[in-house]
Design an enzyme around this catalytic site. Structure first.
Site, mmCIF file in Angstrom:
data_model
loop_
_atom_site.group_PDB
_atom_site.id
_atom_site.type_symbol
_atom_site.label_atom_id
_atom_site.label_comp_id
_atom_site.label_asym_id
_atom_site.label_seq_id
_atom_site.Cartn_x
_atom_site.Cartn_y
_atom_site.Cartn_z
ATOM 1 N NE ARG A 167 -2.008 11.776 2.233
ATOM 2 C CZ ARG A 167 -1.426 12.853 1.711
ATOM 3 N NH1 ARG A 167 -2.142 13.924 1.408
ATOM 4 N NH2 ARG A 167 -0.119 12.874 1.513
ATOM 5 C CE LYS A 202 14.215 19.266 -13.953
ATOM 6 N NZ LYS A 202 13.854 20.652 -13.660
ATOM 7 N N GLY A 204 6.613 14.036 0.933
ATOM 8 C CA GLY A 204 7.707 14.850 1.470
ATOM 9 C C GLY A 204 8.370 14.239 2.699
#
Ligand code: ADP
Ligand code: MG
Length: 397
Positions: free
Chosen positions: A37, A198, A379
């Protein structure tokens, strides 16, 4: 999607420019353990400094919840940022207020300074107009270079863009350009690979993609739920049996949208979740025993999926095809990643991938370097894959 970039910022010589970066790097024993980053900030920070701006870096670090704390101080990142930039970096111990204003006034043109953690102010996460105004007083322009924080409407990610002339930094610009090529206005046919553990964590991603892509390749644990929805007995595999109805709906919607869904037809199974287990075998999906777990996509399916990629012009990838952390369940992910990398290198495929484990898996395959673009945004990348508008990006438009 239109936004201004540093090409539009004009003369910044002697002016203070607020730049939102992502300095939320992992640390252990007071040391930065991964400076990815920090490296992403170099283009924007050096360009502005070289143009003579006073560069004021805004960022959050950890979750201090509006309280000052040493553990969450950005002061500890300054030496590493300075190393990565190859030039001195100053530190100002607040991102708003009179003391900060005086410190900015005293900075020479061309200097780079990190301002203290924006989340030390309660107004940051609330996008409080009073805090926005106080930070805005420090600078004449705002640059957002942190795509990874753009899914949050905070003072430093969204509010400032509403009150100051706002521009995308170079890293933000590169990310938005790559994502636009992958899903905004992609060259067709487009394939998406969605894997991971999932279905429940990626429902919105799957729902959005079936309306966008020509081929949806489902792997990883989530493929088991789709297989179960199609009547396959997946034994002891990770499977969300309560979501088979949702999986069926997604398959129906794909059908209506003309999206071909690819599920594995051979799989790698084992009775235990361990490296190179004695019970390891490859079989057809209809031959999984009651005490076995599906831990990877089988070699025949991988070969067929490689052929699908060869017919495509664009690929977006999120989620590994198998439990890639444990050998040999990395095989499908590694093989498909290498195929995608080779096609990209050859110039026939635009490939964009993102997601924490996905990036780790592509690095493990030695394929990441050949992808067109690798997003480390986590995210924000997933929300973008869900088709959501990111507030930090919308505010730049
Ligand atoms: P990302 O971080 O890239 O978004 P996820 O967190 O959704 O990816 O998924 C990664 C995890 O999924 C890995 O830990 C991997 O072991 C797990 N996984 C993949 N396939 C299977 C499988 N068949 N059974 C159990 N876990 C799996
Ligand atoms: Mg993950």
């Amino acid at each position: 999607m239109s936004f201004k970039t540093l090409d539009d910022i004009g003369d910044v010589s002697g002016k203070a420019v607020l730049v939102r970066e992502d300095l939320n790097v992992p640390m252990a024993d007071g040391k930065v353990t991964d400076d990815t980053r920090l490296r992403a900030t170099v283009a924007t920070l050096t360009e502005l400094a070289d143009k003579g701006a006073k560069v004021l870096v805004l960022a959050h670090f950890g979750r201090p919840k509006g309280e000052r704390s040493e553990a969450n101080s950005l002061a500890q990142i300054v030496p590493s940022l300075s190393d990565v930039l190859g030039r001195p970096v100053a530190f100002i111990d607040d991102c708003a207020g009179e003391a900060a204003e005086a410190a900015v006034a005293a900075l020479p043109a061309g200097a780079i300074a990190v301002l203290e953690n924006t989340r030390f102010h309660k107004g940051e996460e609330k996008n409080d107009p009073a805090l926005v105004a106080a930070i805005a007083k420090l600078g004449a322009a705002y640059v957002n270079d942190a795509f990874s924080a753009a899914h949050r409407a905070h003072a430093s990610t969204e509010g400032l863009a509403r009150v100051l002339p706002a521009y995308a930094g170079r890293a933000m610009e590169a990310e938005l350009t790559a994502l636009e090529k992958a899903l905004g206005q992609p060259e067709r046919p487009v394939a998406a690979v969605v894997g991971g553990a999932k279905v429940s964590t990626k429902l919105d991603v799957l729902k959005h993609l079936v309306s966008k892509v020509d081929h949806l390749i489902i792997g990883g644990g989530m493929a088991n739920t789709f297989l179960a929805a199609r009547g396959v007995d997946v034994g002891k595999s990770l499977c969300e049996h309560d979501l088979t109805g949702t999986a069926e709906e997604i398959l129906d919607n794909a059908d209506k949208a003309g999206c071909t869904v690819h599920l594995p037809y051979d799989v790698v199974v084992s009775k235990e979740f361990a490296a190179n287990p004695a019970s390891l075998r490859t079989c057809n999906v209809h031959e999984v025993a009651a005490d076995e777990m599906i831990l990877d996509v089988g070699p025949q399916a991988v070969e067929a999926l490689g052929d699908v990629l060869k017919t495509c012009k664009t690929l977006v990838w999120n989620g590994p095809m198998g439990a890639f952390e444990i050998e040999p369940f990395d095989a499908a992910t590694v093989a498909l990643a290498r195929t995608a990398a080779a096609l990209t290198k050859e110039g026939s495929l635009i490939s964009v991938a993102g997601g924490g484990d996905t990036v780790a898996a592509l690095n493990h395959a030695g394929a990441a370097g050949d992808f067109s673009y690798i997003s480390t945004a986590g995210g924000a990348f997933l929300e973008w894959m869900e088709g959501k508008e990111l507030p930090g990006v919308a505010a730049l438009g």
